[in-house]
Write a protein that holds these residues in place. Structure first.
Motif, PDB file in Angstrom:
ATOM      1  N   HIS A  39       0.385   4.007  -2.844  1.00 50.10           N
ATOM      2  CA  HIS A  39       0.010   5.380  -2.496  1.00 50.10           C
ATOM      3  C   HIS A  39       1.087   6.374  -2.907  1.00 50.10           C
ATOM      4  O   HIS A  39       0.770   7.486  -3.342  1.00 50.10           O
ATOM      5  CB  HIS A  39      -0.255   5.484  -0.987  1.00 50.10           C
ATOM      6  CG  HIS A  39      -1.460   4.723  -0.545  1.00 50.10           C
ATOM      7  ND1 HIS A  39      -1.783   4.538   0.795  1.00 50.10           N
ATOM      8  CD2 HIS A  39      -2.434   4.077  -1.252  1.00 50.10           C
ATOM      9  CE1 HIS A  39      -2.896   3.822   0.878  1.00 50.10           C
ATOM     10  NE2 HIS A  39      -3.310   3.531  -0.341  1.00 50.10           N
ATOM     11  N   LEU A  57       0.819  -1.207   0.000  1.00 54.91           N
ATOM     12  CA  LEU A  57       0.000   0.000   0.000  1.00 54.91           C
ATOM     13  C   LEU A  57       0.856   1.260   0.000  1.00 54.91           C
ATOM     14  O   LEU A  57       0.544   2.241  -0.699  1.00 54.91           O
ATOM     15  CB  LEU A  57      -0.925   0.017   1.219  1.00 54.91           C
ATOM     16  CG  LEU A  57      -2.134  -0.921   1.181  1.00 54.91           C
ATOM     17  CD1 LEU A  57      -2.932  -0.792   2.477  1.00 54.91           C
ATOM     18  CD2 LEU A  57      -3.027  -0.627  -0.016  1.00 54.91           C
ATOM     19  N   LYS A  58       1.922   1.245   0.775  1.00 55.99           N
ATOM     20  CA  LYS A  58       2.826   2.407   0.801  1.00 55.99           C
ATOM     21  C   LYS A  58       3.367   2.683  -0.605  1.00 55.99           C
ATOM     22  O   LYS A  58       3.405   3.843  -1.052  1.00 55.99           O
ATOM     23  CB  LYS A  58       3.982   2.139   1.775  1.00 55.99           C
ATOM     24  CG  LYS A  58       5.016   3.260   1.814  1.00 55.99           C
ATOM     25  CD  LYS A  58       6.172   2.905   2.749  1.00 55.99           C
ATOM     26  CE  LYS A  58       7.254   3.991   2.710  1.00 55.99           C
ATOM     27  NZ  LYS A  58       8.401   3.641   3.615  1.00 55.99           N
ATOM     28  N   TYR A 110      -5.957   8.106  -6.837  1.00 62.08           N
ATOM     29  CA  TYR A 110      -6.611   8.381  -5.565  1.00 62.08           C
ATOM     30  C   TYR A 110      -6.532   9.843  -5.117  1.00 62.08           C
ATOM     31  O   TYR A 110      -5.724  10.625  -5.597  1.00 62.08           O
ATOM     32  CB  TYR A 110      -5.993   7.517  -4.474  1.00 62.08           C
ATOM     33  CG  TYR A 110      -4.688   8.024  -3.902  1.00 62.08           C
ATOM     34  CD1 TYR A 110      -4.688   8.771  -2.730  1.00 62.08           C
ATOM     35  CD2 TYR A 110      -3.464   7.753  -4.512  1.00 62.08           C
ATOM     36  CE1 TYR A 110      -3.496   9.224  -2.188  1.00 62.08           C
ATOM     37  CE2 TYR A 110      -2.274   8.205  -3.964  1.00 62.08           C
ATOM     38  CZ  TYR A 110      -2.304   8.938  -2.805  1.00 62.08           C
ATOM     39  OH  TYR A 110      -1.129   9.380  -2.265  1.00 62.08           O
ATOM     40  N   ASP A 112      -8.291   2.687   2.075  1.00 67.34           N
ATOM     41  CA  ASP A 112      -7.462   1.486   1.994  1.00 67.34           C
ATOM     42  C   ASP A 112      -7.041   1.029   3.386  1.00 67.34           C
ATOM     43  O   ASP A 112      -6.976  -0.170   3.665  1.00 67.34           O
ATOM     44  CB  ASP A 112      -6.199   1.759   1.155  1.00 67.34           C
ATOM     45  CG  ASP A 112      -6.403   1.488  -0.326  1.00 67.34           C
ATOM     46  OD1 ASP A 112      -7.458   0.945  -0.693  1.00 67.34           O
ATOM     47  OD2 ASP A 112      -5.501   1.822  -1.106  1.00 67.34           O
ATOM     48  N   GLU A 139      -9.625   8.581  -0.298  1.00 68.97           N
ATOM     49  CA  GLU A 139      -9.615   7.218  -0.822  1.00 68.97           C
ATOM     50  C   GLU A 139      -8.433   6.428  -0.275  1.00 68.97           C
ATOM     51  O   GLU A 139      -8.523   5.233  -0.014  1.00 68.97           O
ATOM     52  CB  GLU A 139      -9.596   7.240  -2.350  1.00 68.97           C
ATOM     53  CG  GLU A 139     -10.913   7.629  -3.002  1.00 68.97           C
ATOM     54  CD  GLU A 139     -11.159   9.125  -2.966  1.00 68.97           C
ATOM     55  OE1 GLU A 139     -10.215   9.867  -2.628  1.00 68.97           O
ATOM     56  OE2 GLU A 139     -12.280   9.559  -3.262  1.00 68.97           O
ATOM     57  N   ALA A 140      -7.283   7.089  -0.112  1.00 69.36           N
ATOM     58  CA  ALA A 140      -6.105   6.410   0.438  1.00 69.36           C
ATOM     59  C   ALA A 140      -6.386   5.932   1.855  1.00 69.36           C
ATOM     60  O   ALA A 140      -5.999   4.827   2.249  1.00 69.36           O
ATOM     61  CB  ALA A 140      -4.901   7.352   0.413  1.00 69.36           C
ATOM     62  N   VAL A 199      -4.602   4.181  -5.472  1.00 67.14           N
ATOM     63  CA  VAL A 199      -5.221   3.560  -4.311  1.00 67.14           C
ATOM     64  C   VAL A 199      -5.726   2.192  -4.737  1.00 67.14           C
ATOM     65  O   VAL A 199      -6.055   1.975  -5.907  1.00 67.14           O
ATOM     66  CB  VAL A 199      -6.374   4.427  -3.764  1.00 67.14           C
ATOM     67  CG1 VAL A 199      -7.532   4.504  -4.719  1.00 67.14           C
ATOM     68  CG2 VAL A 199      -6.834   3.952  -2.405  1.00 67.14           C
ATOM     69  N   HIS A 200      -5.757   1.242  -3.819  1.00 66.46           N
ATOM     70  CA  HIS A 200      -6.172  -0.116  -4.167  1.00 66.46           C
ATOM     71  C   HIS A 200      -7.682  -0.193  -4.414  1.00 66.46           C
ATOM     72  O   HIS A 200      -8.134  -0.761  -5.401  1.00 66.46           O
ATOM     73  CB  HIS A 200      -5.781  -1.083  -3.042  1.00 66.46           C
ATOM     74  CG  HIS A 200      -5.881  -2.523  -3.419  1.00 66.46           C
ATOM     75  ND1 HIS A 200      -7.088  -3.167  -3.581  1.00 66.46           N
ATOM     76  CD2 HIS A 200      -4.926  -3.450  -3.679  1.00 66.46           C
ATOM     77  CE1 HIS A 200      -6.867  -4.423  -3.922  1.00 66.46           C
ATOM     78  NE2 HIS A 200      -5.572  -4.626  -3.982  1.00 66.46           N
ATOM     79  N   CYS A 201      -8.463   0.336  -3.496  1.00 64.45           N
ATOM     80  CA  CYS A 201      -9.932   0.441  -3.608  1.00 64.45           C
ATOM     81  C   CYS A 201     -10.696  -0.862  -3.384  1.00 64.45           C
ATOM     82  O   CYS A 201     -11.925  -0.827  -3.329  1.00 64.45           O
ATOM     83  CB  CYS A 201     -10.348   1.006  -4.974  1.00 64.45           C
ATOM     84  SG  CYS A 201     -10.362   2.799  -5.013  1.00 64.45           S
ATOM     85  N   THR A 217      -1.763   6.548   8.385  1.00 64.43           N
ATOM     86  CA  THR A 217      -1.426   6.205   7.003  1.00 64.43           C
ATOM     87  C   THR A 217      -0.731   4.849   6.971  1.00 64.43           C
ATOM     88  O   THR A 217      -0.273   4.332   7.998  1.00 64.43           O
ATOM     89  CB  THR A 217      -0.492   7.250   6.386  1.00 64.43           C
ATOM     90  OG1 THR A 217       0.760   7.227   7.107  1.00 64.43           O
ATOM     91  CG2 THR A 217      -1.097   8.650   6.463  1.00 64.43           C
TER      92      THR A 217
END
Length: 274
Positions: A141, A137-138, A161, A169, A165-166, A146-148, A236
């Motif tokens: 981002h 994810l880091k 993203y 995740d 949205e971030a 963003v993965h979503c 985060t």
């Protein structure tokens, strides 16, 4: 490339791409395409087996976008790698757009949870998978995506993203960690529209799902950091890597999808990339 989707129908590459491959059995199907196992005719450094995701070229915009995003995310061992695209045509005139992807032999987190008998994974294993997810994810981002759709049986679906949205995740990560720990989905199973509306109301009001008692002291706090209602209270992905729940894990103490395939080779079927 020459092989068939159906045994009686041969398939040929229209692009004469760098990788020559033969399509094998279907291993998954999703909204935007089907996924097949495939063999490279000439093995490469990453092996001889790949996953091939295909779609009708006239309906392949989502898959083509997915390919561009994965190209932009190359180089992280915690994100599925892509090896290019190919367009093929069968002898009966069917044209297909194909994306060649890294094949994760070890399966998905959902497979491991099923293998546990839905009792959940040990906390030590959960910590390693959590760190792997956070590193992925880091990386995502940091590249503006963003993965979503983060969940135990999904490895993809990446989008551009915004800040909100971030943070979504991170909320989904908390749900995934909780599922790994317990083997069950958070909250009560929904059976009707009223229950769904009630659940959405609870989530919107900042309700946190039940957290088991039989876990370390750091684990509940980690989950609460993921479920914070206000974005300022939700950490985060980068900050969560320094949480006490993950203290003591170095770079080698995380399961990349590659390590998952090497260390957990079993009858598990690959179910990501859908």
């Amino acid at each position: 490339m020459k092989r068939s989707i159906k045994e009686e129908d041969e398939e040929y590459s229209l692009l004469w791409g760098e990788l020559s491959w033969c399509r094998g059995p279907m291993i998954g199907q999703g909204a935007f395409g089907s996924v097949y196992r495939a063999e490279l005719k000439k093995p490469r450094a990453f092996g001889s087996v790949v996953a091939v995701k295909l779609a009708d070229p006239l309906k392949a915009n989502s898959l083509m976008w997915e390919t561009k995003v994965l190209d932009a995310l190359q180089g992280c061992p915690h994100v599925i790698q892509t090896f290019g695209a190919d367009t093929t045509e069968t002898t009966n005139g069917v044209v297909l757009y194909n994306v060649l992807l890294e094949f994760s032999l070890g399966g998905s987190l959902a497979d491991l949870i099923v293998k546990s008998g839905f009792h959940g994974l040990s906390e030590g294993v959960v910590r390693k998978h959590t760190k792997s997810l956070l590193l992925g994810l880091k990386h995502i981002h940091a590249h503006g995506f963003v993965h979503c759709d983060l969940k135990p049986d999904n490895h993809q679906n990446v989008y551009i993203y915004g800040v909100q949205e971030a943070f979504s995740d991170v909320w989904a990560l908390g749900c995934t960690v909780l599922i790994m720990l317990t083997g069950t989905v958070p909250w009560t199973t929904i059976t009707g529209s009223k229950e769904y509306e009630s659940l959405m109301s609870q989530i919107g009001s900042g309700s946190v799902p039940d957290i088991p008692d039989e876990i370390s002291k750091a684990a509940p706090d980690f989950l609460r950091c993921c479920f914070g209602k206000n974005l300022m209270d939700r950490m985060t992905a980068d900050a969560l890597l320094d949480h006490p729940f993950l203290v003591g894990l170095d770079e080698t103490d995380s399961y990349s999808h590659v390590q998952l395939s090497r260390d957990l080779v079993s009858p598990l079927l690959y179910s990501g990339l859908i």
